[in-house]
Design a protein around this motif. Structure first.
Motif, PDB file in Angstrom:
ATOM      1  N   THR A   1       0.806  -1.223   0.000  1.00  0.00           N
ATOM      2  CA  THR A   1       0.000   0.000   0.000  1.00  0.00           C
ATOM      3  C   THR A   1       0.837   1.270   0.000  1.00  0.00           C
ATOM      4  O   THR A   1       0.296   2.364  -0.170  1.00  0.00           O
ATOM      5  CB  THR A   1      -0.953   0.017   1.204  1.00  0.00           C
TER       6      THR A   1
ATOM      7  N   LEU B   1      -0.931   1.257  -7.131  1.00  0.00           N
ATOM      8  CA  LEU B   1      -1.289   0.016  -7.814  1.00  0.00           C
ATOM      9  C   LEU B   1      -1.430   0.327  -9.300  1.00  0.00           C
ATOM     10  O   LEU B   1      -2.187   1.222  -9.681  1.00  0.00           O
ATOM     11  CB  LEU B   1      -2.603  -0.531  -7.255  1.00  0.00           C
TER      12      LEU B   1
ATOM     13  N   THR C   1      -3.884   3.654  -9.546  1.00  0.00           N
ATOM     14  CA  THR C   1      -4.767   4.101  -8.471  1.00  0.00           C
ATOM     15  C   THR C   1      -4.009   4.135  -7.151  1.00  0.00           C
ATOM     16  O   THR C   1      -3.061   3.375  -6.949  1.00  0.00           O
ATOM     17  CB  THR C   1      -5.983   3.172  -8.331  1.00  0.00           C
TER      18      THR C   1
ATOM     19  N   ARG D   1      -5.832   3.519  -4.632  1.00  0.00           N
ATOM     20  CA  ARG D   1      -6.770   2.593  -3.979  1.00  0.00           C
ATOM     21  C   ARG D   1      -7.955   3.297  -3.325  1.00  0.00           C
ATOM     22  O   ARG D   1      -8.696   2.668  -2.570  1.00  0.00           O
ATOM     23  CB  ARG D   1      -6.059   1.710  -2.944  1.00  0.00           C
TER      24      ARG D   1
ATOM     25  N   GLU E   1      -7.311  -6.417  -2.712  1.00  0.00           N
ATOM     26  CA  GLU E   1      -6.386  -6.078  -3.795  1.00  0.00           C
ATOM     27  C   GLU E   1      -6.718  -6.870  -5.049  1.00  0.00           C
ATOM     28  O   GLU E   1      -6.672  -6.355  -6.165  1.00  0.00           O
ATOM     29  CB  GLU E   1      -4.948  -6.363  -3.343  1.00  0.00           C
TER      30      GLU E   1
ATOM     31  N   ARG F   1      -9.608  -5.263  -6.857  1.00  0.00           N
ATOM     32  CA  ARG F   1      -9.198  -4.026  -7.524  1.00  0.00           C
ATOM     33  C   ARG F   1      -8.423  -4.333  -8.804  1.00  0.00           C
ATOM     34  O   ARG F   1      -8.630  -3.694  -9.844  1.00  0.00           O
ATOM     35  CB  ARG F   1      -8.353  -3.170  -6.567  1.00  0.00           C
TER      36      ARG F   1
END
Length: 229
Positions: A9, A13, A87, A89, A97, A100
């Motif tokens: 994180t 991503l 992104t 997130r 994850e 996504r």
């Protein structure tokens, strides 16, 4: 195709694709030839990152400079296009994850289907992973459905053919890996425009290949129609 930052994180991503031209097979041969030449460098034997390279092929986050510099030189002499969705997130649906990533693959692949709608088929190699093994079977139908939704009608589209490959099996996938790494470093540096900073210089190096870099939070960052430079 490949993804970057998965499970970390602290990093953006990214899902990305590299598109090679009619010389795709020749590019793959050139990369394999480079791999063979570098694999024979006995002076690096015993170096952990080099042994990983020997086993798995090119990988931007692991390759020592003796490997990454020649590969980047090869990239500079190769014509290719890249497409990336990114992104932080906060604006991508999905509680995990994996969810996504699946959403981002569907969106990027549907855009590529539309972009190449005059072709009879679209063949995509996706880097092998346990996560993608659980996703890939759902992609063809979901991607076609999303493409029809985007264009607002049911229309002929290329047949989507997906194949999971290891980096060692299809070494051209390392190109998008290196591109996403440069983009990730630049984004983490706050999209700096300071030429004294390596993240910015690294981004400028790969930006000519970018056909589309789109953030779900900030919109289009760079494209061939609207580059930063």
């Amino acid at each position: 195709m490949d993804e970057s930052g998965n499970g970390n994180t602290s990093q953006p991503l990214i899902v990305g694709a590299v598109e090679l031209g009619d010389d795709a097979e020749d590019v793959e041969v050139r990369i394999r030839d480079l791999y063979k030449r570098l694999d024979a460098r006995g002076s690096l034997t015993g170096l952990g990152s080099f042994e990983e390279f020997r086993k798995d092929g090119f990988h931007s986050s692991n390759d020592p400079v003796e490997i990454s510099v020649p590969f980047l030189e090869l990239m500079r002499a190769t014509f290719f296009k890249t497409y990336m969705l990114v992104t932080n997130r906060t604006r991508v649906p999905g509680g995990t994850e994996s969810e996504r990533i699946e959403f981002m693959y569907i969106k990027l692949l549907s855009d590529l289907l539309i972009r190449h709608r005059k072709e009879s088929e679209l063949l995509c190699h996706i880097e092998q992973s346990e996560e993608m093994a659980s996703i890939i079977g759902r992609l063809p139908n979901a991607v076609t459905k999303q493409a029809h939704k985007t264009i607002g009608k049911t229309a002929p589209l290329p047949k989507l053919k997906l194949a999971m490959v290891a980096k060692r099996d299809y070494m051209s996938t390392a190109i998008i890996d290196y591109v996403m790494a440069a983009v990730s470093r630049w984004l983490q540096a706050g999209r700096t425009l300071d030429p004294k900073g390596r993240p910015y210089r690294g981004f400028r190096e790969i930006e000519p290949s970018i056909s589309m870099l789109y953030s779900f939070e900030h919109g289009r960052i760079s494209s061939r129609k609207d580059p930063l430079h």
